[in-house]
Design an enzyme around this catalytic site. Sequence first.
Site, PDB file in Angstrom:
ATOM      1  N   ASP A  90     -37.692 -17.978 -32.969  1.00  0.00           N
ATOM      2  CA  ASP A  90     -38.568 -18.299 -34.463  1.00  0.00           C
ATOM      3  C   ASP A  90     -38.096 -19.785 -34.800  1.00  0.00           C
ATOM      4  O   ASP A  90     -37.391 -20.405 -35.711  1.00  0.00           O
ATOM      5  CB  ASP A  90     -38.001 -17.675 -35.721  1.00  0.00           C
ATOM      6  N   HIS A 113     -29.606 -13.100 -41.591  1.00  0.00           N
ATOM      7  CA  HIS A 113     -29.770 -12.270 -40.066  1.00  0.00           C
ATOM      8  C   HIS A 113     -29.624 -12.781 -39.185  1.00  0.00           C
ATOM      9  O   HIS A 113     -28.880 -13.534 -38.828  1.00  0.00           O
ATOM     10  CB  HIS A 113     -31.757 -12.059 -40.203  1.00  0.00           C
ATOM     11  N   GLN A 121     -35.531 -10.259 -36.036  1.00  0.00           N
ATOM     12  CA  GLN A 121     -34.401 -11.187 -36.583  1.00  0.00           C
ATOM     13  C   GLN A 121     -33.728 -10.018 -37.368  1.00  0.00           C
ATOM     14  O   GLN A 121     -34.400  -9.646 -38.640  1.00  0.00           O
ATOM     15  CB  GLN A 121     -35.586 -12.157 -37.610  1.00  0.00           C
ATOM     16  N   ARG A 147     -26.756 -26.135 -44.110  1.00  0.00           N
ATOM     17  CA  ARG A 147     -28.449 -25.134 -44.920  1.00  0.00           C
ATOM     18  C   ARG A 147     -27.929 -24.407 -44.693  1.00  0.00           C
ATOM     19  O   ARG A 147     -28.040 -23.635 -43.982  1.00  0.00           O
ATOM     20  CB  ARG A 147     -29.635 -25.733 -43.979  1.00  0.00           C
ATOM     21  N   ASP A 153     -30.218 -21.032 -44.749  1.00  0.00           N
ATOM     22  CA  ASP A 153     -31.464 -20.661 -44.464  1.00  0.00           C
ATOM     23  C   ASP A 153     -31.271 -19.688 -45.133  1.00  0.00           C
ATOM     24  O   ASP A 153     -30.500 -18.710 -45.236  1.00  0.00           O
ATOM     25  CB  ASP A 153     -31.726 -20.801 -43.178  1.00  0.00           C
ATOM     26  N   GLU A 155     -31.722 -23.339 -48.786  1.00  0.00           N
ATOM     27  CA  GLU A 155     -33.088 -23.235 -48.531  1.00  0.00           C
ATOM     28  C   GLU A 155     -34.156 -22.158 -49.130  1.00  0.00           C
ATOM     29  O   GLU A 155     -33.436 -21.019 -49.024  1.00  0.00           O
ATOM     30  CB  GLU A 155     -33.533 -23.203 -46.963  1.00  0.00           C
ATOM     31  N   HIS A 178     -40.222 -28.055 -41.202  1.00  0.00           N
ATOM     32  CA  HIS A 178     -41.164 -27.342 -40.884  1.00  0.00           C
ATOM     33  C   HIS A 178     -41.850 -26.488 -40.376  1.00  0.00           C
ATOM     34  O   HIS A 178     -42.230 -25.842 -39.523  1.00  0.00           O
ATOM     35  CB  HIS A 178     -39.988 -27.345 -39.352  1.00  0.00           C
ATOM     36  N   ASP A 179     -41.846 -25.669 -41.892  1.00  0.00           N
ATOM     37  CA  ASP A 179     -42.583 -24.394 -42.361  1.00  0.00           C
ATOM     38  C   ASP A 179     -43.724 -24.788 -43.287  1.00  0.00           C
ATOM     39  O   ASP A 179     -44.037 -26.142 -43.258  1.00  0.00           O
ATOM     40  CB  ASP A 179     -41.895 -23.911 -43.777  1.00  0.00           C
ATOM     41  N   ARG A 218     -47.695 -22.751 -37.095  1.00  0.00           N
ATOM     42  CA  ARG A 218     -46.429 -23.689 -38.051  1.00  0.00           C
ATOM     43  C   ARG A 218     -46.417 -24.816 -36.823  1.00  0.00           C
ATOM     44  O   ARG A 218     -45.911 -25.587 -36.901  1.00  0.00           O
ATOM     45  CB  ARG A 218     -45.618 -23.494 -38.290  1.00  0.00           C
TER      46      ARG A 218
HETATM   47  C1  GLC Z   1     -36.599 -20.174 -43.144  1.00  0.00           C
HETATM   48  C2  GLC Z   1     -37.251 -21.607 -41.942  1.00  0.00           C
HETATM   49  C3  GLC Z   1     -38.019 -20.507 -41.013  1.00  0.00           C
HETATM   50  C4  GLC Z   1     -37.763 -19.174 -40.953  1.00  0.00           C
HETATM   51  C5  GLC Z   1     -36.608 -18.882 -41.719  1.00  0.00           C
HETATM   52  C6  GLC Z   1     -36.433 -17.270 -40.851  1.00  0.00           C
HETATM   53  O1  GLC Z   1     -37.239 -20.015 -44.177  1.00  0.00           O
HETATM   54  O2  GLC Z   1     -36.802 -22.888 -42.362  1.00  0.00           O
HETATM   55  O3  GLC Z   1     -38.374 -21.846 -40.084  1.00  0.00           O
HETATM   56  O4  GLC Z   1     -38.760 -18.579 -40.186  1.00  0.00           O
HETATM   57  O5  GLC Z   1     -36.008 -18.763 -42.556  1.00  0.00           O
HETATM   58  O6  GLC Z   1     -35.554 -17.647 -40.432  1.00  0.00           O
END
Ligand code: GLC
Length: 643
Positions: free
Chosen positions: A136, A179, A247, A277, A279, A321, A390-391, A515
């Site tokens: 991912d 995760h 994950q 960051r 996540d 995030e 990136h998302d 993406r």
């Molecule tokens: C966050 C990331 C994304 C990822 C997700 C799972 O949202 O920005 O790219 O798929 O976490 O880790």
Amino acid sequence: MYNPHSQALLVDHFFNKPKLDIHFQTRLATNLSAIRDRFVRLYGEREDLDDHLGRLIDVMSKAYESRDKALKKSDFQRERNPDWFLSEQIAGMMFYVDRFCGDLPMLRKKLDYFEELGINLLHIMPVLESPEGRSDGGYAVSDYRKVDAKFGTMEDVQGLARDLHRKGMYLMFDMVINHTSEDHEWAKKAKAGDKTYQDYYYCYDSRNIPDQFEQSLPQVFPDTAPGNFTYHEDMRKWVMTVFNNYQWDLNYTNPTVLIEMIDVLLFIANQGIDIIRLDALAFMWKRVGTDSQNLEEAHILVQIMKACMQVVAPGTIFLAEAIVAPHHIVRYFGNGRSVSNECDIAYNATLMTLLWDTVATKSNKLLTNSLHQIPKKPEGTTWLNYIRCHDDIGLGYEDHHAQQVGYDGRAHRSFLTDFLTGKIDWSFSRGMPFMEDKSNGTARISGSLASLAGLERAIQENDEYARELAIRRIILLHSIIISYGGIPLLYSGDEVAALNDYSFQSHKDHKSDNRWVHRPKMNWEEAKLRHEEGTAENRVFHATKVLLAIRKQSPEFADQNNCYLVDAHNDHLLGYMRQNDSGKTFVIANLNDHPERIYFDLMIQLGFDMRAGVRDKVRDKTIDFSNYELKLEPYEFYWIKQQ
Ligand code: GLC
């Protein structure tokens, strides 16, 4: 507040570790009772609570002992200047190291590119070890202490941080705390039947609890990873996998997991990271009967992580995030009245999403109405303002905000989906639908800034005027994230107007995740065109560079909660004032592809002395108001200050 239990822990600790210096000891003394209080809120007054806390103190002491001297010095400076990251001097870019330039050693040689543009904060996307084909984009970590060999080593990260610090630059690093990869050592042990490690995750023998969860848990990747649980034959259990099935969600109801993660966070901070960051932090706590996002316990977890970071590495701060509803995002700044006790920075997802609404509608209505309703963030915190990342772009505005400006929230969402994916024939956008919801025709959106803003279609159709408008749109959007309150974060490639990259469609690991259309490899040959007058690369790069330089000369662009929306009495214009003791700048932007005007009276209302005259910072020119109006050409913007 005095708490006899934490006092006992402290006394014990001071007795065992008399050598730790005063900085650590005072910070620990300041934070420990708050940490203990939050442990009690999460885990109750259980018998082994103080054993866990004792272990946590140990983890913190060890991390402090191994923290580099230079970092400790910078911690001390930042403690004395806690507003360091609110500065107008900071401007960032995010990128995948491999796609940008190959690996970390090469990146250390490419810093001049960022300096050329005026970027001094680098957000490197995940570089920790992650299984190929099930990564991912690096967000499935199999070893938190090891850099994936394809990027280099942990020494390279340290070296990069040192290089950056020497130049007065900063490093942001991803930590995937919700995760792990199914290949992480903890998951492997769980699969092998080790109960201790099965408790690190949400593992269930039957579908009973998973089925209860499923009733209210939404799906993140319904097309590619339907459901929130995955069955593992080897351990004969269902494991919670909210994102992809590889994950595994960490089980923070187990305090051991929290302490392990804090250990890892401190280890990462010790590599010289300025901003971590966090996540997917909104997902960290799960409860049957809820959507398991933004739960109070998730906030308490972040508060504990933050307090531990402040004890060991107060110079390292957190970015949330949390791409969730606006009123939820603000909560990740914590519940401290004046300062943050959770994250210091959060993605301004509302601004990002609704800037795309302005692109489609040419109107500020939904954007300004929604921004007005975001609760005020605490002093000493800031937004990360971005236009692409990136998302995918989730069209996650609140429906009642849309209703207030006369839209039906759902219908408008499907209009935006159609517009941004180019389904509507007059649309200039070339996005792709991501995780389409067939029941209502809406989707999240993938696509690069340039393609979404119309450059791809203009080039295909060889339409010179459309190309001009697209370039202006890109520059306009950059101008907004550079001047709005917070840190601008550019997405790599956008500075040279990179178009969608469709090669992911034939890549075995990427084809099911569009993406990747906006995660192109940096094309260094094309990037050279930034020096060739008149090319899109040149126009966008040059304008962005100029705007970043002006930002850095404007102390009123530091974020002190000093960004005020201004109603210019015209839906096509977006206006805001940046003002503090050092000065004021009025930003006015035309969202329309036709000319619009502002009038003399508005300037008077805003307190400008029109006899002395006003000046545009962008063009570095006096503005002629002799006709009592200023005409803004399509997608033009002005940064106006008193002459
Ligand atoms: C966050 C990331 C994304 C990822 C997700 C799972 O949202 O920005 O790219 O798929 O976490 O880790």
